[in-house]
Design an enzyme around this catalytic site. Sequence first.
Site, mmCIF file in Angstrom:
data_model
loop_
_atom_site.group_PDB
_atom_site.id
_atom_site.type_symbol
_atom_site.label_atom_id
_atom_site.label_comp_id
_atom_site.label_asym_id
_atom_site.label_seq_id
_atom_site.Cartn_x
_atom_site.Cartn_y
_atom_site.Cartn_z
ATOM 1 N N GLN A 112 0.822 -1.208 0.000
ATOM 2 C CA GLN A 112 0.000 0.000 0.000
ATOM 3 C C GLN A 112 0.859 1.263 0.000
ATOM 4 O OE1 GLN A 112 -3.985 -1.756 2.240
ATOM 5 N NE2 GLN A 112 -2.630 -0.491 3.458
ATOM 6 N N ASP B 277 2.782 -7.735 11.105
ATOM 7 C CA ASP B 277 3.225 -6.407 10.691
ATOM 8 C C ASP B 277 4.448 -6.498 9.796
ATOM 9 O OD1 ASP B 277 1.308 -4.834 11.827
ATOM 10 O OD2 ASP B 277 2.459 -4.266 13.584
ATOM 11 N N ASP C 105 -7.919 -5.272 15.537
ATOM 12 C CA ASP C 105 -7.518 -6.548 16.139
ATOM 13 C C ASP C 105 -8.303 -6.851 17.413
ATOM 14 O OD1 ASP C 105 -6.304 -4.517 17.613
ATOM 15 O OD2 ASP C 105 -4.252 -5.142 17.154
#
Length: 683
Positions: free
Chosen positions: A243, A301, A413
């Site tokens: 992204q 991540d 989350d």
Amino acid sequence: MTKTSSKKAKASAEASTVTRLLQRQIMPVDRELDAIALYVDLEEIKLDASKYEVGGNRSAKDLNNAAIRQSTSTGRAVHPDQLLSRTAFRIPAGERVSFGSYFNAFPASYWRRWTVVSDVTLTLVVKGSGATVVVNKSTSDGRSQKVDAATVEGDSQTLTFDLSLKPFVDGGWYWYDVAAGTTDAVVESAEWTAEVPADRAEHGTIDMAITTMNRPDFCAKLLGQLGTEEVLPYLDTVFVMEQGSKTQLVRDSEFFPDAEKGLQGRLRVIEQGNLGGSGGYARGQLESVRKGTATYTLLMDDDVECEPEGIIRAVTFGDLCRRPTLVGGHMFSLYAKSRLHSFGEIVQPWRFWWQTPLDGYSDWDLSARNIRSSRWLHKRVDVDFNGWYMCLIPRQVIEEIGLSLPLFIKWDDSEYGLRAKEAGYPTVTFPGAAVWHIPWGDKNDAVDWQAYFHLRNRFIAALLHSPYPKGGRLIRESLNHQIAHLVSMQYSTAELRLRALEDVLAGPEALHGMLAGKLTEINTFRKQFTDAQLHTDRDDLPPVKRTKPPRKGKDVVEVPGRLSSLISAGVAPIRHAVKPPRDLSRDYPEAEIRAMDAKWWKLASYDSAVVSMNDGSSTALYKRDLGAFRDLMKRTLALHERYRREWPALAQRYRAALGDITSPESWEQTFRPWTETDQESGS
């Protein structure tokens, strides 16, 4: 039942089980010593006092908490030549080492509570005549107990210990200590295995979903950590949701070609617009569900270093859980690798805020006080969610409860963990599975553009899951925090928070439409405020000048007590609403305030100040504005009162829409601009 039939039944039961490796002894990758305290423990046990032994008064408990955090390190160090391989460790003659460490102790209580495993076998291969192996266990309050011991006869010996998980209802670990004899000892390997049902013989596979934005080298290095001989059999596909900007793509990193080669055809990079973490992870979840070949989706991540063995352990634990279970890892600091961020997190239901449970500690340095000396680390911690820096989710769960909420960042989350819990799927934050991540404290996310997402998404999650009428304390706490930002002259933050609350009132139907453009919108909006205009050069701002010197030469340095805080909380809003700013403060800041000292009760006493940011890279000018304060306060009070009136209806509206806005079909519509581009290009 006759003896003959009993023997047949026993033989049949044994035939229906297989042996599975649960955990093996490991040493740091590339013999890195920064995190060695997570692998071996050289200190003596110095168990802290129980909270029930220090009396009931506050001062006694404070003293005990201080004692608990004192270092027990002996100062002994591991030398690189002791790390013989990924699994072998050398102990010099006459010395003793404990493997009761984060990565090598066996978290018995977690296996006891959540899995089909009831007994384990510890098998060690040890070289060194006369070396002694002692197997220990702990109780849930941290008391160590010797279980068994054996001495190596001859140059090398395989030692086996059969161990029950029965005594670990509330907590506790197994581990082994090894003492070398008159010659060096080498622990060649240590494995924890168990007999499990035959239908659980095969390990599951994972689709990894990594969201990245403008961190090409970081992400490429992470991909390189996954392409190991041990991890590859567990990988189905590695999805990287790119992204970032066109000039900072992961494909352009110098580390990418080797990482791609190491993954042997399992890597797929998907380019899409910046839809935040929730948009990236939802794309990974969607691709995994549509493909339908992996057992789990592992969210991770891009700015982490992982312990590859932790991935294998998470999959193994998930395979053997009694019911489909989300399995999360712990987070250690990337800059101080033995510092644990939290041992497990909950959403406190009355405040509706994520936190470490009150009987635990955050930011715990395991090199200063390791597991065997830390009583609180022996309790099993049951959690509500696990951060998506590393979280394994069974595909079955995603298919049933849906994908991530379209929240961009923050609370995706934790909301998902609560949603899964309500559907009967627990989350386990599993010791021995971990990543190293940039610490939260190095970010400015309480006051910068992220403040919008913090508040908006917290309210949305509470509307969906709070068990209390009107969200418990949430509305009152939001009002208190808003006033604190106002008296701190953080007008950009206050404005973003009001926008967040207004957008929640717009309803769940608007969430998908906000994903692509909301960040640009709020960043453009907030730049009109001086407190959001960051300066890397302090000399860009005027020097400090004050109309009057500090009273008696003293500035606000002491942390106020409860009474003083209450008085300040009552007086500061009145001063900011009634008293005009001092004239000189319009042209010159009255003080320079470090980020660590920029608390509301200190900022509230000034009419202007230069304030540094948490990341240490810049400063901003805060200026008191009488008109802005009055306008923002009026809107704040009205908006929070509206929430008190409309909460029940709004909660019902969000809960009714949850299944639709998290469905694959809704997310497919959000991804369509990029999926259509992929189809047109033939990728």
